[in-house]
Design a protein around this motif. Structure first.
Motif, short mmCIF file in Angstrom:
data_model
loop_
_atom_site.label_atom_id
_atom_site.label_comp_id
_atom_site.label_asym_id
_atom_site.label_seq_id
_atom_site.Cartn_x
_atom_site.Cartn_y
_atom_site.Cartn_z
N ALA A 155 -3.96 -1.41 8.44
CA ALA A 155 -2.56 -1.61 8.74
C ALA A 155 -2.38 -2.00 10.11
O ALA A 155 -1.57 -2.87 10.64
CB ALA A 155 -1.38 -0.52 8.29
N LYS A 207 2.34 -5.73 -0.82
CA LYS A 207 1.12 -5.57 -0.24
C LYS A 207 0.65 -6.78 0.55
O LYS A 207 0.68 -7.88 0.01
CB LYS A 207 0.02 -5.16 -1.16
N PRO A 227 -2.27 -2.62 2.89
CA PRO A 227 -1.13 -2.08 3.20
C PRO A 227 0.02 -2.38 2.58
O PRO A 227 0.25 -3.73 2.17
CB PRO A 227 -0.96 -1.94 4.66
N HIS A 267 0.97 2.85 5.02
CA HIS A 267 -0.56 2.81 4.54
C HIS A 267 -1.12 4.10 4.81
O HIS A 267 -1.18 4.34 5.93
CB HIS A 267 -1.29 1.71 5.15
N SER A 311 -3.34 3.90 8.63
CA SER A 311 -4.48 3.36 8.53
C SER A 311 -5.14 2.53 9.65
O SER A 311 -4.23 1.63 10.16
CB SER A 311 -4.56 2.58 7.08
N ASP A 316 -0.73 3.70 -4.26
CA ASP A 316 -1.92 4.14 -3.48
C ASP A 316 -2.25 5.51 -3.88
O ASP A 316 -3.54 5.90 -4.20
CB ASP A 316 -1.94 3.86 -2.11
#
Lengths: 630, 630
Positions: B346, B48, B316, B330, B343, B139
């Motif tokens: 990201a 991440k 992300p 993400h 996202s 996630d």
């Protein structure tokens, strides 16, 4: 050498935990002798130790193996997790021994309900506590995914069987490939073998064989597999599924348990390697066919997919104590419908890594009558490992309650007897501890008692317990103060344990697995609980016969009994004896490899109170720090 | 420089993926300029990138921002994910540009059902594909946990309200601390503020205020919040909860959606930082009170706990392509009830890291009428970022179907027209591509068409499409072969894109948010879909008025429409126009920040077929390698 500078009075657990500055987990791993290819980091503070370490160290000598158990629990708490952690801090940071604590991963559900975290307490904690209590490395999420994929496969299989004729069903199960040939998936060969069909080409099966293969014919009334969720969601305890219009009226009453109650959690805790895990997952029973045969995950074709979902979960997670000593967190099966101990794999990894002068200290759930008994008869039987010593944790306060002290009521002040000297209650209450000590002795293993000291305890009270412990056969009984002082407060306990482990004990199980189910239950009830008799209620009687018929009776027993008493009656403190233990029902967990004997009703899905703990929990959006977790 | 040595014919996706030897993800991170304190490893192949990177680079110049969209999808596939990955491989490994692909995390459910993974294809893939498709960095599991904790809190709150009188309820919500004082939890101050109560001491509230505060009085009929699971479990589509004996008959009909349909997924994709995420989670609406007011997560006291569960998910995940170039994975919101784009965070991370000469290439779900439209009007509106170019992906085959080619039926051979030259169908089918190109032009953004070549395509067919694309306003139209050749096969596309991005376009939204809901929907329907009119059915009409009354109408629109046609009728291929678009219902997602307009029935929980993909999936227990995943 410890680096703690404890404050007095001891701050709250979260204050201590958040003030700590843990070292990078790679550093803890390096000191423990884990090689970089054996380590899978999950952020900077957690890492999985993969199973390559066991290949590398397969011939390395084992360390000392210690199980921490407790007296019969009371609302006052006895501090078993705190002792496990504090003892590891003492051994690792003060006594120059390599020491790994192997503990269970806590369920996330209760964290948002009533109970706080489960990372120990005071100056004996696993850190970072937020990462320990939330998500961790995703193992429980993997269990949830696997458990529920199996449930989805089960319901949809019944649906497809109910809407298709035999031939169509068979043809869909074995579709033609691009060359026009039907083939069996490898997992299907397992079902064929079970059915005694040795053919490997779908086209060769007779019509009758095709039907036998394709139609599991699951009897909905016999289904024992439920869905799970790692949340205290009481409204999922009893539900009806299949009410969507597309499901054509195939509804079914079922429910959700909390995720840690999944049989897959017990499988994770008891598996010894990939191969063993795969076999266990495949043979889990979801219910019976209408003809009375057990239907397994592999019959549904899903054992391999479950294994793939669980692959990463099979590696234990390395974290650290407040004194930078290693902790392996792995699995967290219930201590009633499962065996309540962390994993065999974590213990194996720990025992190989610490070497012959080192220690693996593992914790058993509930009181020793349950957690230690299952450690010995279920976990050690699967692993082939045997303990060098048992630590039994007790407190003056809790023994006072066993001696007849007043009940504790939430919101009301603690009774005077618990806050000042009362030699009479202590004297009466030691009977509980004594029985646990004697029980441990039945396995041939030495016992050290850890007496977690509270400020209000008097020396006279402690002396009574120390004397009683030794009279009951304990090697030693030590007053500990690791809650307030960290590892330094458990140095005497560590030394006593080192001494107790000097000679390897001659271990023995309480019962052999090949005697009848009822005889095994009686052995536990009489030898461990002090029961005079066991009453097998009709359903238990019926299931005992059923499991003998199915040939799955040669397994150890997993008692599902209240943890609050040796007996089936939670209000019977102390050391009751002469009672009759009622056994209501049996259920085989073929994947886990034990037969659950239900003594009482077991609630497998907790609820949330009016004012759940989540009200306090938030993120400080500027610092990114979690607040309100306890 | 690429390191691939592609084989011909192209092996299966899984063969290519498993033969690849990805480099350690820390190496990919280092080359991208991520600092070690900004990186949280999850094993050796995933990490991440935490939000500290945005603090460090807050003033760094942005890279070029490219959105990859597709023509209207057909069963033949157009290769949008493959193009996204292949284009990044071309830019990053062959053209000397820093390029990050930002893609959605796939749902785990379908992996075990029919569909294979979603990591691209051929020599343009994200690897390791097993880690991309299963669990990833947890996630979606975090979303499931948060979504379902909110559901549990909702049902249990109704239960506690139904069993307690006002005063008792208030007293339990604000219990006395050890000093005997009642206090509000910080989250409660949000509800007090909403109610217009400025008091901060519970004891100061009037009886009426206590009732208003404590009694959410949720109307069960209005509840829109469902539970979720990342599994294709059709039997959870329609369920009844609360049938356990302890729930005292408080049953309720509800259901589960697949996890990626959770509003929390859309929130994750649209949040810009911790603070924004916390506010969005808190204002998510679960239903209405009997008085018609919206009840939010913060009214239930749970916004903070949801944020804590989602904390790690906000970062992300970095993975890599087959050519070792970076991919940020993400979020993966649905493209019907949500906006179908990965996202904002990201994209921001990517744009800052690649610098002004670099590229962030992101993919939009479904056809450009849906995915690109929502990228522009929802995602860009939230982020403040604007694209430099649009890539529209098409194939000869798919355009033949839009030109009237025969339908494709699973299990039947592909129609001859798709395997040999048919200039007539191609000529007729380009209308679909042309409309998408013109649509993109309405935002002021240049369009490059990527034509994924199949072996059976003829140059004459390709030439027709190239000419039509340019005539419709595309900057360029490029034939690509990244499926069979990796990045090398998309070098021309990369060069065309670099050229198209030379000047910053003057971007404009399709509609302003402050016009009436119906006007916004009409703008999309007429300008993007080619509808002549929009018909608002009574429920949609009612909700439009309701949202105006509640003051939550100043939001962009999220259309829930079939992806298989510009119109509401999936069978209308090509570029239909003059039709009436029916809008059945509206639902505000206050956390995500859009109003969903339902054109058709949207299925939010897939099912499993008779022979699910899981039959092939297993672990090779000797090597630890996953087999059968596709």
């Amino acid at each position: 050498m410890g680096r703690l500078t404890p404050k007095s009075p001891v701050p709250s657990d979260i204050e201590i935990a958040q003030e700590a500055v843990p070292v990078p987990i790679v550093q803890v791993a390096e000191q423990l002798g884990v090689q970089s290819n054996e380590l899978e980091q999950y952020g900077h503070m957690k890492a999985k130790v993969n199973l390559d370490v066991l290949k590398r160290l397969k011939d390395a000598p084992l360390g000392k193996y210690v199980v921490v158990a407790g007296i019969t629990p009371t609302p006052l708490g006895e501090g078993k997790s705190t002792t496990t952690v504090g003892l590891c801090q003492a051994l690792g940071a003060h006594l120059g021994r390599k020491a790994v604590g192997t503990v269970r991963q806590p369920s996330q559900g209760p964290t948002f309900g009533i109970k706080g975290g489960a990372a120990g307490g005071g100056y004996s904690q696993v850190v970072p506590m937020e990462e320990f209590n939330l998500h961790m490395t995703g193992d429980i999420h993997a269990i949830t995914a696997a458990n529920n994929l199996l449930a989805a496969a089960l319901d949809v299989r019944m649906f497809h069987e109910s809407t298709q004729k035999d031939e169509a069903l068979f043809n869909r199960l074995c579709p033609k490939d691009k060359d026009g040939n039907m083939t069996f998936a490898p997992v299907m060969l397992r079902r064929l073998k079970k059915l005694g069909i040795s053919k490997t080409n779908p086209a060769d099966l007779t019509t009758e064989e095709k039907t036998k293969f394709a139609r599991l014919d699951i009897d909905p009334k016999t289904i024992t597999w439920k869905r799970v969720m790692d949340i205290n969601d009481r409204f999922l305890r009893g539900i009806t599924v299949g009410q969507g219009p597309q499901e054509k009226g195939q509804t079914r009453e079922t429910g959700f348990d909390i995720a840690v109650a999944s049989e897959i959690m017990a499988v994770l805790a008891l598996a010894t390697d990939f191969k063993d895990m795969r076999e266990r997952l495949g043979r889990m029973v979801i219910g019976n066919s209408r003809a009375g045969e057990q239907v397994t995950a592999d019959d549904l074709g899903i054992g391999g997919a479950l294994m793939v979902l669980m692959k990463d979960a099979l590696a234990p997670t390395l974290m650290q104590t407040l004194e930078e000593t290693p902790i392996l967190v792995h699995a967290g099966p219930f201590a009633n419908i499962a065996h309540g101990n962390s994993s065999i794999i974590a213990d194996r990894v720990a025992l190989r890594l610490v070497g012959p002068e080192g220690f693996c200290v593992t914790e058993a759930g509930f009181g020793a009558d349950i957690g230690m008994e299952k450690f010995m008869n279920i976990k050690c039987r699967s692993s082939g490992l045997t303990p060098d010593a048992v630590v039994i944790v007790a407190t003056v306060r809790a023994l006072k309650m066993h001696g007849g002290g007043a009940p504790v009521t939430a919101g009301k002040p603690l009774d005077h007897a618990y806050k000042s000297e009362n030699l009479d209650l202590v004297t009466k209450g030691t009977c509980n501890l004594e029985r646990h000590i004697k029980n441990a002795g039945k396995y041939g293993v030495p016992v050290v008692v850890a007496l977690n000291r509270f400020a209000s305890d008097t020396q006279a009270e402690l002396d009574i317990i120390i004397k009683a412990s030794k009279d009951a056969g304990a090697t030693d009984a030590i007053v500990t103060e690791h809650h307030g002082k960290g590892g330094e407060g458990a140095v005497d306990l560590g030394n006593a344990l080192i001494k107790a482990c000097e000679t390897k004990p001659k271990f023995d199980f309480l019962y052999p697995v090949d005697i009848p189910i009822k005889a095994k239950i009686e052995a536990i009830a009489k030898e461990m609980y002090g029961a005079a008799e066991v009453e097998f209620l009709p359903q238990a009687q019926k299931m005992a016969e059923e499991y003998e018929r199915l040939g799955c009776d040669k397994l150890p027993i997993c008692m599902a009994k209240t943890q609050y008493s040796f007996s089936a009656d939670a209000s019977q403190k102390g050391a009751p004896s002469g009672f009759t233990l009622p056994v209501r029902d049996l259920k085989v967990s073929l994947g886990a490899g034990f037969i659950v004997a239900y003594v009482g009703d077991i609630m497998l899905m907790p609820g949330l109170p009016t004012r759940p703990a989540f009200y306090e929990i938030d993120l400080d959006v500027d610092s990114g720090r979690i607040i309100g977790l306890s």
